[in-house]
Design a protein around this motif. Structure first.
Motif, PDB file in Angstrom:
ATOM      1  N   PHE A 110     -23.495   2.918  21.486  1.00  0.00           N
ATOM      2  CA  PHE A 110     -22.338   3.715  21.086  1.00  0.00           C
ATOM      3  C   PHE A 110     -22.086   3.645  19.587  1.00  0.00           C
ATOM      4  O   PHE A 110     -21.512   4.565  18.994  1.00  0.00           O
ATOM      5  N   ASN A 111     -22.490   2.544  18.964  1.00  0.00           N
ATOM      6  CA  ASN A 111     -22.155   2.313  17.566  1.00  0.00           C
ATOM      7  C   ASN A 111     -23.265   2.727  16.617  1.00  0.00           C
ATOM      8  O   ASN A 111     -23.028   2.883  15.424  1.00  0.00           O
ATOM      9  N   ALA A 112     -24.463   2.900  17.143  1.00  0.00           N
ATOM     10  CA  ALA A 112     -25.600   3.312  16.333  1.00  0.00           C
ATOM     11  C   ALA A 112     -26.528   4.164  17.202  1.00  0.00           C
ATOM     12  O   ALA A 112     -27.590   3.701  17.631  1.00  0.00           O
ATOM     13  N   PRO A 113     -26.136   5.417  17.488  1.00  0.00           N
ATOM     14  CA  PRO A 113     -26.985   6.282  18.322  1.00  0.00           C
ATOM     15  C   PRO A 113     -28.385   6.405  17.734  1.00  0.00           C
ATOM     16  O   PRO A 113     -28.565   6.413  16.512  1.00  0.00           O
ATOM     17  N   ASP A 114     -29.383   6.485  18.622  1.00  0.00           N
ATOM     18  CA  ASP A 114     -30.761   6.431  18.140  1.00  0.00           C
ATOM     19  C   ASP A 114     -31.088   7.544  17.156  1.00  0.00           C
ATOM     20  O   ASP A 114     -31.836   7.342  16.185  1.00  0.00           O
ATOM     21  N   TRP A 115     -30.531   8.735  17.361  1.00  0.00           N
ATOM     22  CA  TRP A 115     -30.781   9.828  16.410  1.00  0.00           C
ATOM     23  C   TRP A 115     -30.263   9.459  15.026  1.00  0.00           C
ATOM     24  O   TRP A 115     -30.937   9.651  14.013  1.00  0.00           O
ATOM     25  N   ASN A 116     -29.053   8.911  14.971  1.00  0.00           N
ATOM     26  CA  ASN A 116     -28.460   8.492  13.700  1.00  0.00           C
ATOM     27  C   ASN A 116     -29.299   7.399  13.039  1.00  0.00           C
ATOM     28  O   ASN A 116     -29.458   7.388  11.817  1.00  0.00           O
ATOM     29  N   CYS A 117     -29.842   6.491  13.849  1.00  0.00           N
ATOM     30  CA  CYS A 117     -30.676   5.415  13.304  1.00  0.00           C
ATOM     31  C   CYS A 117     -31.883   5.989  12.569  1.00  0.00           C
ATOM     32  O   CYS A 117     -32.174   5.612  11.426  1.00  0.00           O
ATOM     33  N   LEU A 118     -32.582   6.891  13.211  1.00  0.00           N
ATOM     34  CA  LEU A 118     -33.804   7.421  12.625  1.00  0.00           C
ATOM     35  C   LEU A 118     -33.520   8.300  11.412  1.00  0.00           C
ATOM     36  O   LEU A 118     -34.282   8.304  10.444  1.00  0.00           O
ATOM     37  N   GLU A 119     -32.417   9.035  11.439  1.00  0.00           N
ATOM     38  CA  GLU A 119     -32.051   9.850  10.287  1.00  0.00           C
ATOM     39  C   GLU A 119     -31.703   8.970   9.085  1.00  0.00           C
ATOM     40  O   GLU A 119     -32.012   9.313   7.944  1.00  0.00           O
ATOM     41  N   ALA A 120     -31.056   7.830   9.336  1.00  0.00           N
ATOM     42  CA  ALA A 120     -30.740   6.905   8.244  1.00  0.00           C
ATOM     43  C   ALA A 120     -32.017   6.315   7.662  1.00  0.00           C
ATOM     44  O   ALA A 120     -32.187   6.238   6.443  1.00  0.00           O
TER      45      ALA A 120
END
Length: 443
Positions: A303-313
């Motif tokens: 919930f705090n670090a969705p996988d899509w957001n992780c890879l985009e970062a």
């Protein structure tokens, strides 16, 4: 993990287990007390404007005033201290941070680790001791000054943020909100509740760099959840030599995707506030400025670090980087993922391990039987390959999707593959794999 509709363009990737000061011209750091800005024209507009002055002279002008309130030994081989440091003075009142400072008895010139706990949690003696037993000197600060410590630290002086807010946004202006407990009297990124904690992390690095137990050229930062956010923020300190943020600190919560859902947050600044947020507080701004190798620990349904957001970062970082995740977990990991942070530090801080490269992956859609194939090629490594776990899903929401386990088989060329049967071609297809290696037992 890149994504598209299966009847259009579709991609996949593999998960590996594995200053220039701008317009603001005021002295925002001061000598002896952090000045409280009262003019909006003096508010820093970029990360460089916030931290350049700190890096140049803050420690010189503001002694740490380190106090060891108690020292004890654990099992005769680890020394533990309850230490208090001065973070800074705000509105005439001193803020201090306390925490566990642990290292092997008689240690000198070890790599150091700053370990940050999650949101409402507290520092853990056991956490610091575990790293000490693994051959590191570890400082585990307690950022929760509202909780009483137990064990050997019970009754000892604790963290005290005093006149400054280190607990969360308080008003409609979100992280910029000014009130009588914020660093600045006008809307400012320094009013963000994580800002005093970032200062604390940097002051702890200063303390560790001065201790005989630590090699100042080998200092890592590591944290989980809120501590993961703090790890990302502190990792831009030029003294950090390795970082492991865990399910936190990836940002991108305002980025609406045409396919992915559930990766955004309700609060998101608008207008000029959005520009200021993106230049100073958005986690991805920190990823751009990372200078040390980083391992991001993720969970597929976090919930705090969705996988899509992780890879985009991670795309924004130019340093050596890896992403280790696990299927159908939220804010937690199995042992195979959890061990990756130790191995990362063994590689980057000790040079005693060689962390494998990220595997190569591809989705093959043009098939006679219409069933997509997910194929993964492990990298060359000195490690013995134990197994390859392959997963796929058509779920759009990172929090609720279910990752199905494919029956993986090895090909003659060393690659691994699995079929990804679908009920419909109207939903996205996503796939990832964990390449798991056998390692020696850790004592």
């Amino acid at each position: 993990m890149r994504i598209g509709h299966i009847n259009r363009t579709l991609y996949a990737t593999c998960l590996m287990l594995s200053a220039t000061v701008g317009s603001a011209t005021a002295d925002i750091w001061g000598t002896g007390e952090v000045p409280r800005l009262t003019d909006s024209a003096d508010v820093p507009q970029t990360l460089e404007e916030i931290w350049t002055g700190y890096e140049q002279s803050y420690d010189e002008n503001n002694p740490l005033e380190a106090k060891v309130h108690k020292t004890w030994e654990v099992a005769g081989d680890v020394v533990v201290n309850w230490v208090q440091l001065t973070v800074g003075t705000f509105q005439g009142k001193k803020a201090v941070v306390s925490g566990y400072w642990a290292y092997p008895k008689g240690a000198k010139d070890l790599p150091g680790i700053v370990m940050f706990h999650g949101g409402p949690q507290t520092a853990s003696e056991g956490g610091a001791v575990n790293w000490a037993r693994l051959g590191y000197a570890c400082f585990h600060p307690n950022h929760n000054d509202k909780a009483k410590m137990g064990g050997e630290a019970e009754g000892l002086p604790n963290t005290d943020w005093s006149a400054v807010n280190a607990w969360g946004p308080k008003g409609p202006d979100g992280p910029f909100q000014a009130d009588d407990t914020t660093v600045d009297a006008v809307p400012s990124p320094r009013n963000n509740w994580q800002f005093p904690r970032q200062m604390s992390g940097r002051r702890i690095i200063s303390f560790m760099s001065q201790q005989p137990q630590v090699d100042p050229e080998r200092i890592g930062v590591r944290g989980h959840s809120t501590g993961g956010v703090l790890t990302t923020c502190v990792s831009i300190d030029p003294r950090v030599t390795a970082a492991v943020p865990s399910v936190g600190g990836v940002g991108g919560f305002g980025d609406k995707h045409p396919v992915i859902t559930g990766n955004t947050r309700h609060y998101w600044p608008k207008g000029e506030r959005l520009k200021l947020f993106q230049n100073t507080l958005e986690s991805r701004t920190y990823w751009v400025k990372m200078h040390a190798p980083v391992l991001l620990l993720g969970a597929s349904n976090d919930f705090n670090a969705p996988d899509w957001n992780c890879l985009e970062a991670m795309k924004l970082a130019t340093v050596d980087r890896r992403y280790a995740s696990c299927a159908n977990y939220n804010h937690a990991f199995p042992p195979e993922t959890m061990i990756a942070d130790y191995l990362w530090f063994q590689d980057k801080l000790k040079g005693e391990f060689s962390f494998p490269e990220t595997p190569r992956a591809e989705l093959i859609l043009d098939r006679e039987d219409g069933i997509p194939i997910f194929r993964v090629t492990p990298p060359k490594s000195h490690l013995k390959l134990k197994r390859v776990e392959m997963y796929y899903t058509d779920g759009r929401n990172p929090l609720t999707r279910f990752w199905m386990t494919g029956e993986s088989k090895q090909n003659a060329d060393g690659s691994w593959e699995t079929q990804c049967p679908l009920v419909t071609t109207d939903e996205p297809l996503m796939a990832f794999a964990n390449v798991i290696y056998a390692i020696d037992p850790i004592h």
